[in-house]
Scaffold this motif. Structure first.
Motif, PDB file in Angstrom:
ATOM      1  N   VAL A  18       0.832  -1.201   0.000  1.00  0.00           N
ATOM      2  CA  VAL A  18       0.000   0.000   0.000  1.00  0.00           C
ATOM      3  C   VAL A  18       0.866   1.251   0.000  1.00  0.00           C
ATOM      4  N   ALA A  19       2.005   1.208   0.665  1.00  0.00           N
ATOM      5  CA  ALA A  19       2.887   2.372   0.688  1.00  0.00           C
ATOM      6  C   ALA A  19       3.465   2.666  -0.689  1.00  0.00           C
ATOM      7  N   SER A  20       3.698   1.607  -1.494  1.00  0.00           N
ATOM      8  CA  SER A  20       4.279   1.792  -2.824  1.00  0.00           C
ATOM      9  C   SER A  20       3.229   2.039  -3.894  1.00  0.00           C
ATOM     10  N   GLY A  21       1.930   1.958  -3.526  1.00  0.00           N
ATOM     11  CA  GLY A  21       0.873   2.204  -4.486  1.00  0.00           C
ATOM     12  C   GLY A  21       0.425   0.992  -5.274  1.00  0.00           C
ATOM     13  N   ASP A  22       0.925  -0.202  -4.928  1.00  0.00           N
ATOM     14  CA  ASP A  22       0.481  -1.413  -5.616  1.00  0.00           C
ATOM     15  C   ASP A  22      -0.997  -1.693  -5.341  1.00  0.00           C
ATOM     16  N   VAL A  23      -1.444  -1.326  -4.155  1.00  0.00           N
ATOM     17  CA  VAL A  23      -2.875  -1.333  -3.830  1.00  0.00           C
ATOM     18  C   VAL A  23      -3.189   0.001  -3.162  1.00  0.00           C
ATOM     19  N   ASP A  24      -4.454   0.364  -3.137  1.00  0.00           N
ATOM     20  CA  ASP A  24      -4.835   1.665  -2.583  1.00  0.00           C
ATOM     21  C   ASP A  24      -5.173   1.615  -1.102  1.00  0.00           C
ATOM     22  N   VAL A  25      -5.764   0.514  -0.668  1.00  0.00           N
ATOM     23  CA  VAL A  25      -6.228   0.367   0.712  1.00  0.00           C
ATOM     24  C   VAL A  25      -5.883  -1.042   1.168  1.00  0.00           C
ATOM     25  N   ILE A  26      -5.574  -1.208   2.437  1.00  0.00           N
ATOM     26  CA  ILE A  26      -5.393  -2.548   2.992  1.00  0.00           C
ATOM     27  C   ILE A  26      -6.224  -2.696   4.260  1.00  0.00           C
ATOM     28  N   ALA A  27      -6.569  -3.933   4.560  1.00  0.00           N
ATOM     29  CA  ALA A  27      -7.176  -4.258   5.851  1.00  0.00           C
ATOM     30  C   ALA A  27      -6.033  -4.612   6.794  1.00  0.00           C
ATOM     31  N   GLY A  28      -5.550  -3.596   7.502  1.00  0.00           N
ATOM     32  CA  GLY A  28      -4.411  -3.780   8.386  1.00  0.00           C
ATOM     33  C   GLY A  28      -4.837  -4.014   9.827  1.00  0.00           C
ATOM     34  N   TYR A  29      -3.858  -3.902  10.726  1.00  0.00           N
ATOM     35  CA  TYR A  29      -4.081  -4.156  12.143  1.00  0.00           C
ATOM     36  C   TYR A  29      -3.635  -2.933  12.932  1.00  0.00           C
ATOM     37  N   THR A  30      -4.440  -2.546  13.901  1.00  0.00           N
ATOM     38  CA  THR A  30      -4.201  -1.271  14.577  1.00  0.00           C
ATOM     39  C   THR A  30      -2.922  -1.242  15.399  1.00  0.00           C
ATOM     40  N   SER A  31      -2.414  -2.401  15.815  1.00  0.00           N
ATOM     41  CA  SER A  31      -1.179  -2.401  16.610  1.00  0.00           C
ATOM     42  C   SER A  31       0.063  -2.645  15.756  1.00  0.00           C
ATOM     43  N   GLU A  32      -0.088  -2.628  14.457  1.00  0.00           N
ATOM     44  CA  GLU A  32       1.036  -2.872  13.555  1.00  0.00           C
ATOM     45  C   GLU A  32       2.003  -1.693  13.544  1.00  0.00           C
ATOM     46  N   GLY A  33       3.274  -1.946  13.797  1.00  0.00           N
ATOM     47  CA  GLY A  33       4.277  -0.896  13.850  1.00  0.00           C
ATOM     48  C   GLY A  33       4.560  -0.248  12.515  1.00  0.00           C
ATOM     49  N   ARG A  34       4.334  -0.959  11.423  1.00  0.00           N
ATOM     50  CA  ARG A  34       4.638  -0.405  10.115  1.00  0.00           C
ATOM     51  C   ARG A  34       3.653   0.665   9.668  1.00  0.00           C
ATOM     52  N   ILE A  35       2.570   0.825  10.418  1.00  0.00           N
ATOM     53  CA  ILE A  35       1.676   1.956  10.141  1.00  0.00           C
ATOM     54  C   ILE A  35       2.449   3.261  10.311  1.00  0.00           C
ATOM     55  N   ARG A  36       3.240   3.340  11.354  1.00  0.00           N
ATOM     56  CA  ARG A  36       4.066   4.529  11.565  1.00  0.00           C
ATOM     57  C   ARG A  36       5.261   4.545  10.614  1.00  0.00           C
ATOM     58  N   GLU A  37       5.866   3.391  10.407  1.00  0.00           N
ATOM     59  CA  GLU A  37       7.053   3.319   9.559  1.00  0.00           C
ATOM     60  C   GLU A  37       6.776   3.826   8.153  1.00  0.00           C
ATOM     61  N   TYR A  38       5.614   3.470   7.604  1.00  0.00           N
ATOM     62  CA  TYR A  38       5.275   3.860   6.234  1.00  0.00           C
ATOM     63  C   TYR A  38       4.380   5.094   6.182  1.00  0.00           C
ATOM     64  N   ASP A  39       4.159   5.747   7.300  1.00  0.00           N
ATOM     65  CA  ASP A  39       3.312   6.947   7.382  1.00  0.00           C
ATOM     66  C   ASP A  39       1.932   6.663   6.793  1.00  0.00           C
ATOM     67  N   LEU A  40       1.267   5.670   7.359  1.00  0.00           N
ATOM     68  CA  LEU A  40      -0.072   5.289   6.928  1.00  0.00           C
ATOM     69  C   LEU A  40      -1.106   5.846   7.893  1.00  0.00           C
ATOM     70  N   GLU A  41      -2.332   5.934   7.424  1.00  0.00           N
ATOM     71  CA  GLU A  41      -3.419   6.437   8.264  1.00  0.00           C
ATOM     72  C   GLU A  41      -4.484   5.353   8.407  1.00  0.00           C
ATOM     73  N   THR A  42      -4.887   5.087   9.652  1.00  0.00           N
ATOM     74  CA  THR A  42      -5.999   4.170   9.896  1.00  0.00           C
ATOM     75  C   THR A  42      -7.287   4.970   9.835  1.00  0.00           C
ATOM     76  N   LEU A  43      -8.202   4.538   8.996  1.00  0.00           N
ATOM     77  CA  LEU A  43      -9.435   5.288   8.781  1.00  0.00           C
ATOM     78  C   LEU A  43     -10.420   5.040   9.922  1.00  0.00           C
ATOM     79  N   ALA A  44     -11.067   6.111  10.349  1.00  0.00           N
ATOM     80  CA  ALA A  44     -12.032   6.020  11.449  1.00  0.00           C
ATOM     81  C   ALA A  44     -13.224   5.160  11.040  1.00  0.00           C
ATOM     82  N   ASP A  45     -13.804   4.498  12.023  1.00  0.00           N
ATOM     83  CA  ASP A  45     -14.962   3.627  11.828  1.00  0.00           C
ATOM     84  C   ASP A  45     -16.141   4.207  12.616  1.00  0.00           C
ATOM     85  N   PRO A  46     -16.764   5.294  12.120  1.00  0.00           N
ATOM     86  CA  PRO A  46     -17.791   5.982  12.909  1.00  0.00           C
ATOM     87  C   PRO A  46     -19.023   5.134  13.209  1.00  0.00           C
ATOM     88  N   LYS A  47     -19.294   4.122  12.416  1.00  0.00           N
ATOM     89  CA  LYS A  47     -20.464   3.272  12.660  1.00  0.00           C
ATOM     90  C   LYS A  47     -20.125   2.049  13.518  1.00  0.00           C
TER      91      LYS A  47
END
Length: 519
Positions: free
Chosen positions: A422-451
Motif C-alpha cells: 500500500v505504501a508503494s501504491g500497488d494497492v490503494d487500501v489494505i485491511a491492516g491491524y491497529t497495533s502494527e508498527g509499520r503503520i508509523r514506519e510507512y506513514d499510513l493512516e488508519t481510517l475512522a470507523d464511525p459506525k
C-alpha cells in the motif's frame, strides 16, 4: 556486524536441535507408517487391475490436495474422533501436533511406494517366475525369494522419492502444532526475518539430501549385492536419527506450553509470557505458528496452557455472535462464555489489535478520506488487499453492510507484505491491524470507523481448563495485565518485523518487559 555475531543467526542455531529432532521424528514415523501400509497393498494389488487402479487413483488424488490443507484437515477429524472415543469408551487422545501430522504425511508418502512396488514386481522376467514354479516354489516362496529381491532396487527408488516428499512437506506441519523446520520458515515470513527463512529452507533441503544419499547407498548395495554399501547407508541413517533425537530426549520435560498464532505480535507476546514464567521459576516453552482455530481448540483440549487471543476474534469467529455490545460488556460476556468451557480469561493486556482500513496518509489527504464513510464514495475506483482470511471473515461482511463498500479489485496477500504494497501504491487500501508498527514506519493512516462496524479486539490472556486453579501460573502472568498500551505494542512489533528489524522476538520481548516493568 559479523556473521556469527548477528543475533538472528544465533537465534536460529539455538533452536536447531529442537526443530530438527522433531522434524526427523515426525518424518520417519510417517514414512514408516506409509511403508507398512503401502507395501502390503502394492503386493496385494499387483495382479488385480481393478484394485490396482483404485489404489493408485486414490493415492494420486491425495497428491493433488495441497500439503497444508491435508495437514489441516486431519486436526478437526482427529479431534472429533477423540471426542467420540471419550464418550463411548472413556478415553481420548491428543489430536494436536504429532498425530495429525504423521497421518497426513503417511498418506502423502504412499503414491511413489505403491507405484514403484507394483512396477518393480510386475517387471520381473516371467521366465524367472516360471523357473521358480518349476522347482516347486509356492507363490509365497517365489515372492520373497525371487520377486522382491529383484524388484527391490525399483522399490527403493520409490522409497527415496517418498522420503524426500515427506521431509519437504513436514515443514508445513507447524500450523497444526507439530514442531518442525517449518517453524523457521513460518516465523521468518511473519517477522520478515529472512535469515530464519533461509535457515529453515537450507536445513530441510540438507536433511532431505542426506537421507536420499543414505538410501541411495542402500539401494545400490542391494542392486549390486555389496553389503558394505548397504551397511554404510543403514549406519548413516541410524547415526542421523541418533544425532537428531538424542538432544530432544535429553531435555527436561516442560511444565507449561505457551501458544502463538502466525504473526509477529504473537511471537513477541508468547516469548514474553515464556520469559515471565521462567523468571518465576516455571519450566516453559512456546508452540508457535498455530492457526487461529487450531490454537483455541488446542487450549480447550489442554494441549497448550496459555496464549493471547483477541476479543473480537473470539466473539465473531469462535462463538459466531452477531450482536455488538460495548467493549466492557463484550469482555464480561466473553469471560462467562469461556468459563462454561472451563477456559479462564485471566484479563486484558491493555491494547487492541483490531482490523482497520489503512491508506497512505498523503493519498488519504489528497482524496479527503479520513473515515470509512469518506472511503465508500471512492471505493469503486480503488483496490483493496487483505490477509488470506479477511474477506471471508464477519468483519468484512459487517463493513460492507454498514458502509456499502464495493472496491474495483480485491487481493489477498501475506500480511507482512501488505504494508509495503500500500505504501508503494500497488494497492490503494489494505485491511491492516491497529497495533502494527509499520503503520508509523510507512506513514499510513488508519481510517475512522464511525459506525463501529468492527468489533473491539482487546488482547486477552486465556488459560487452559487444567490451569484454571494454577496459582503459580496466574501470579506469574498478572504483572502483564493492563500494562501494554497501543504505542508500546506498535514499537515492539516494529522492532520484531519492520523493514529494518534485526532482533528476534525473544529479544524484543525482553525490551518490552523492560519498558512495561518500570510502570
Amino acid at each position: 556486524m559479523s556473521f556469527l555475531s548477528d543475533p538472528r543467526w544465533r537465534d536460529a542455531a539455538a533452536h536447531l536441535p529442537d526443530y530438527l529432532g522433531s522434524h526427523v521424528q515426525v518424518s520417519l514415523a510417517a514414512l514408516a507408517l506409509g511403508l507398512v501400509i503401502s507395501l502390503p497393498l502394492a503386493i496385494l494389488a499387483r495382479n488385480h487391475a481393478v484394485i490396482r487402479g483404485i489404489l493408485l487413483g486414490l493415492a494420486s488424488v491425495v497428491q493433488t490436495v495441497p500439503g497444508l490443507a491435508l495437514l489441516a484437515l486431519f486436526y478437526p477429524l482427529l479431534l472429533a474422533i477423540a471426542s467420540l472415543t471419550l464418550h463411548w469408551f472413556g478415553f481420548d487422545f491428543s489430536a494436536f501436533g504429532f498425530l495429525p501430522a504423521m497421518l497426513a504425511l503417511a498418506l502423502y508418502s504412499m503414491l511413489p511406494v505403491l507405484r514403484n512396488t507394483i512396477t518393480g514386481l510386475n517387471g520381473v522376467d516371467p521366465a524367472l517366475l516360471e523357473a521358480a514354479q518349476g522347482v516347486g516354489m509356492t507363490p509365497r516362496q517365489s515372492l520373497f525369494t525371487v520377486e522382491l529381491p529383484l524388484a527391490l532396487p525399483v522399490i527403493m527408488a520409490g522409497i527415496r522419492t517418498s522420503a524426500v516428499w515427506v521431509i519437504g512437506t513436514a515443514t508445513l506441519s507447524t500450523p497444526i502444532g507439530q514442531t518442525s523446520l517449518g517453524n523457521y520458515i513460518f516465523a521468518g515470513l511473519q517477522t520478515q526475518n529472512w535469515v530464519l527463512v533461509l535457515f529453515g529452507c537450507a536445513a530441510s533441503a540438507l536433511l532431505a539430501l542426506a537421507v536420499d544419499q543414505f538410501l541411495t547407498l542402500i539401494e545400490r548395495g542391494l542392486r549390486e549385492r555389496k553389503r558394505l554399501r548397504t551397511m554404510l547407508g543403514s549406519v548413516g541413517i541410524a547415526a542421523l536419527v541418533a544425532a537428531t533425537l538424542i538432544p530432544s530426549m535429553a531435555r527436561e520435560p516442560l511444565t507449561y506450553v505457551v501458544g502463538a498464532k502466525t504473526f509477529a505480535e504473537q511471537y513477541v507476546l508468547s516469548a514474553l509470557i515464556e520469559q515471565r514464567l521462567q523468571a518465576a521459576g516455571l519450566q516453559a516453552s512456546t508452540r508457535e505458528g498455530l492457526g487461529s482455530s487450531v490454537i483455541f481448540q488446542a487450549l480447550a483440549a489442554n494441549n497448550i496452557d496459555v496464549y493471547v487471543d483477541y476479543s473480537g476474534t473470539l466473539w465473531l469467529n469462535q462463538f459466531h455472535r452477531t450482536d455488538m455490545p460495548p467493549r466492557e460488556t463484550l469482555l464480561a460476556e466473553l469471560k462467562e462464555i469461556l468459563a462454561k468451557q472451563d477456559i479462564t480469561l485471566l484479563g486484558a493486556l491493555g491494547f487492541e489489535n483490531a482490523y482497520a482500513l489503512v491508506m497512505p496518509r498523503q493519498r488519504a489527504d489528497a482524496l479527503g478520506i479520513h473515515s470509512i464513510t469518506d472511503l465508500a464514495a471512492h471505493a469503486p475506483t480503488l483496490s483493496i488487499a487483505g490477509d488470506y482470511e479477511f474477506f471471508s471473515r464477519p468483519e468484512w461482511t459487517a463493513l460492507q453492510k454498514a458502509y456499502g463498500l464495493s472496491f474495483r479489485t480485491q487481493r489477498q496477500m501475506q500480511p507482512d507484505f501488505m504494508y509495503a504494497a500500500v505504501a508503494s501504491g500497488d494497492v490503494d487500501v489494505i485491511a491492516g491491524y491497529t497495533s502494527e508498527g509499520r503503520i508509523r514506519e510507512y506513514d499510513l493512516e488508519t481510517l475512522a470507523d464511525p459506525k463501529h462496524a468492527i468489533a473491539p479486539y482487546d488482547a486477552v490472556l486465556l488459560l487452559a481448563p487444567r490451569r484454571a486453579h494454577d496459582a503459580a501460573l496466574q501470579e506469574a502472568l498478572k504483572p502483564l495485565l493492563e500494562r501494554i498500551d497501543i504505542a508500546t505494542m506498535r514499537e515492539a512489533n516494529l522492532r520484531a518485523s519492520g523493514s529494518n528489524a534485526n532482533s528476534p522476538p525473544a529479544a524484543v520481548a525482553l525490551w518490552l518487559w523492560q519498558k512495561i516493568g518500570r510502570q
